[in-house]
Design an enzyme around this catalytic site. Structure first.
Site, mmCIF file in Angstrom:
data_model
loop_
_atom_site.group_PDB
_atom_site.id
_atom_site.type_symbol
_atom_site.label_atom_id
_atom_site.label_comp_id
_atom_site.label_asym_id
_atom_site.label_seq_id
_atom_site.Cartn_x
_atom_site.Cartn_y
_atom_site.Cartn_z
ATOM 1 N N SER A 211 0.824 -1.207 0.000
ATOM 2 C CA SER A 211 0.000 0.000 0.000
ATOM 3 C C SER A 211 0.866 1.268 0.000
ATOM 4 O O SER A 211 1.666 1.476 -0.904
ATOM 5 C CB SER A 211 -0.929 -0.081 1.211
ATOM 6 O OG SER A 211 -1.774 1.021 1.302
ATOM 7 N N ASP A 382 -9.790 -5.024 -4.463
ATOM 8 C CA ASP A 382 -9.113 -4.113 -3.537
ATOM 9 C C ASP A 382 -9.787 -2.746 -3.523
ATOM 10 O O ASP A 382 -9.952 -2.125 -4.560
ATOM 11 C CB ASP A 382 -7.635 -3.983 -3.948
ATOM 12 C CG ASP A 382 -6.775 -3.387 -2.863
ATOM 13 O OD1 ASP A 382 -7.233 -2.448 -2.186
ATOM 14 O OD2 ASP A 382 -5.638 -3.869 -2.684
ATOM 15 N N HIS A 411 -7.544 -5.316 0.162
ATOM 16 C CA HIS A 411 -6.294 -4.639 0.492
ATOM 17 C C HIS A 411 -5.484 -5.306 1.601
ATOM 18 O O HIS A 411 -4.258 -5.355 1.544
ATOM 19 C CB HIS A 411 -6.638 -3.200 0.918
ATOM 20 C CG HIS A 411 -5.520 -2.230 0.724
ATOM 21 N ND1 HIS A 411 -4.992 -1.941 -0.512
ATOM 22 C CD2 HIS A 411 -4.816 -1.486 1.610
ATOM 23 C CE1 HIS A 411 -4.025 -1.049 -0.376
ATOM 24 N NE2 HIS A 411 -3.904 -0.755 0.902
#
Ligand code: NAG
Ligand code: NAG
Ligand code: NAG
Ligand code: NAG
Ligand code: NAG
Ligand code: NAG
Length: 436
Positions: A211, A382, A411
């Site tokens: 991320s 996601d 995610h």
């Protein structure tokens, strides 16, 4: 969600924001209704008779289920309690932040191996280095890598639980929080990588970002492609560059002006790991019917994939996250949602941008300049690294080693998914071996 609701949402304490998003989207399951929007969290707990769980924790704990001791361990203890070595270092950035970084020198049964390749792990938004050690030994990336014979390093971004320190500023000052992922890319990423290389005596390492951990690498490596010589292979898990297509409910806030959000949330930290969150993790998660709530407080920003999550470990995850970031960091994502462009933080006016950047609009990051080899791993479901944004990224990566889509994943499956080892980590290790 209409504007009126967004406003009533914003005029309560920031943590309640998340809670109220919950009431909007998933609340029906728990019996929360629209009329609860605007309630403070404690009122809501009283209303729903949830407060009874709070005192239980400190007093008659003979009656309550035993909490996993890992709930209250920090990153060092999560490693040492399992027999792994953990060295804590403080890394100073060029702009004075003092970042906490952990080194795992070896695995459980391979102390003898010499000349270990170095792997650096960098967490994402609102997280910490605990991300890599909060599942079982055979399921957490840091443990698996150490046991496979690698020297593992784990960074902590500025402003999180372990990196709330600065040479001259204090977290009580607005100046301490005046940064976003621009500064993580410009200062944190190179400082931590250089430090790990220095201590390990290596000239290059493997980097695994999740991320926002990928965002900082994209920034540094596009601004300064020569830095890529230090990266043997960059594994980008749930890569985040442009965010124009995110599904996360956080996007609702983009309808507001940045100034309005600052007025409400202040120019400080967003969602620190605080007392309220400790209490929730300690208590609410014990109740079976409230597990869903816990899952969603945490997973509401990043999305959730409950079928791939070990429910009995939720209290552990929740007590370690959200771990804090700046409001400016969050606003930078909202700006990216509005513009659909991967570029620097917008100071809000042509004059201000002119002052910081010498041009009226924020400069763009040119990901095509990255020369380091990159392997992209992304989930089909996601909420923060949407397939549409990933599709924009793929053609820009010049030295693309792999692009692997994992069906169904959201995610956080990259760090906590029960099948993360089989779906992703094993591939990462194989690719490290194939790219010495
Ligand atoms: C974790 O807690 C132990 C014991 O309080 C402390 O010595 C250690 O420095 C802590 N680790 C970090 C990274 O803060
Ligand atoms: C590790 O080192 C010890 C002593 O230094 C030795 O007895 C042992 O055989 C070594 N193990 C391996 C797997 O090389
Ligand atoms: C890890 O070990 C646990 C318990 O030994 C087992 O239930 C689980 O399936 C294992 N996970 C993986 C990914 O091998
Ligand atoms: C590398 O380590 C040495 C010795 O610990 C130290 O003097 C030097 O400043 C370090 N360099 C960097 C770039 O961290
Ligand atoms: C789920 O977590 C519990 C508690 O930590 C653990 O005992 C169990 O083995 C885990 N299950 C899997 C499949 O990882
Ligand atoms: C981005 O970088 C690539 C590769 O260096 C270059 O060809 C391209 O012109 C750059 N684009 C912009 C908008 O600067």
């Amino acid at each position: 969600m209409n504007m009126h609701q967004i406003f009533s949402l914003l005029f309560v304490y920031k943590f309640y924001l998340i809670f109220l998003w919950l009431s909007e989207t998933q609340g029906k399951i728990l019996g929360f209704e629209k009329k609860h929007v605007g309630y403070k969290l404690d009122q809501l707990l009283v209303k729903k008779n949830l407060f009874k769980y709070v005192p239980v924790m400190k007093q008659e704990c003979t009656k309550c289920p035993r909490l996993d001791p890992e709930v209250n361990m920090n990153v060092t203890q999560l490693l040492t309690s399992k027999g792994y070595p953990c060295e804590d270092y403080t890394v100073e950035t060029k702009d004075g932040f003092l970042l906490s970084v952990q080194r795992v020198a070896h695995g459980l049964n391979n102390k003898n191996i010499t000349n270990r390749p170095v792997v650096f792990l960098q967490h994402g938004l609102l997280c910490t280095s605990t991300n890599w050690v909060t599942n079982l030994i055979n399921e957490s990336l840091a443990f698996i890598l150490a046991d496979e014979g690698y020297e593992v390093w784990m960074g902590n971004s500025r402003g999180n639980t372990y990196s709330r320190r600065h040479r001259t500023l204090s977290p009580d000052q607005d100046e301490f929080w005046a940064w976003s992922w621009d500064e993580m890319g410009e200062y944190d990423f190179p400082a931590m990588i250089d430090f790990a290389l220095n201590v390990s005596g290596k000239t290059s390492l493997y980097y695994v970002g999740h991320s926002q951990g990928t965002t900082q690498a994209f920034i540094q490596l596009s601004q300064n492609p020569e830095f890529g010589e230090k990266i043997k292979l960059f594994f980008a898990l749930a890569p985040v560059a442009t965010v124009g297509s995110i599904e996360s409910p956080i996007r609702y806030l983009s309808a507001l002006k940045d100034e309005t959000i600052y007025e409400v949330l202040k120019r400080r930290d967003f969602l620190p790991s605080n007392r309220i969150l400790d209490i929730l993790a300690d208590t609410v998660c014990r109740s079976k019917e409230l597990r869903f709530l816990c899952a969603n407080v945490l997973f509401l920003i990043a999305g959730y994939d409950t079928s791939n999550l070990n429910n009995s470990r939720l209290p552990v995850y929740i007590n370690h996250t959200p771990a804090g970031c700046s409001v400016q960091d969050l606003i930078h994502y909202l700006q990216g949602y509005r513009s659909g462009i991967f570029r620097k933080y917008d100071y809000g006016s042509a004059e201000q941008n002119e002052k910081y950047y010498g041009q009226p609009t924020p400069p763009q990051y040119n990901v095509s300049r990255i020369t380091a080899p990159v392997a992209l791993f992304y989930g089909a479901n996601d909420w923060l690294a949407d397939l549409k944004d990933v599709a924009l990224l793929i053609p820009k990566i010049q030295n693309l080693k792999a692009k692997i889509e994992i069906p169904q994943w959201n995610h956080l499956d990259f760090i906590w998914g029960e099948n993360a080892a089989t779906k992703v980590y094993n591939t990462v290790i194989q690719m490290i071996k194939d790219n010495p």
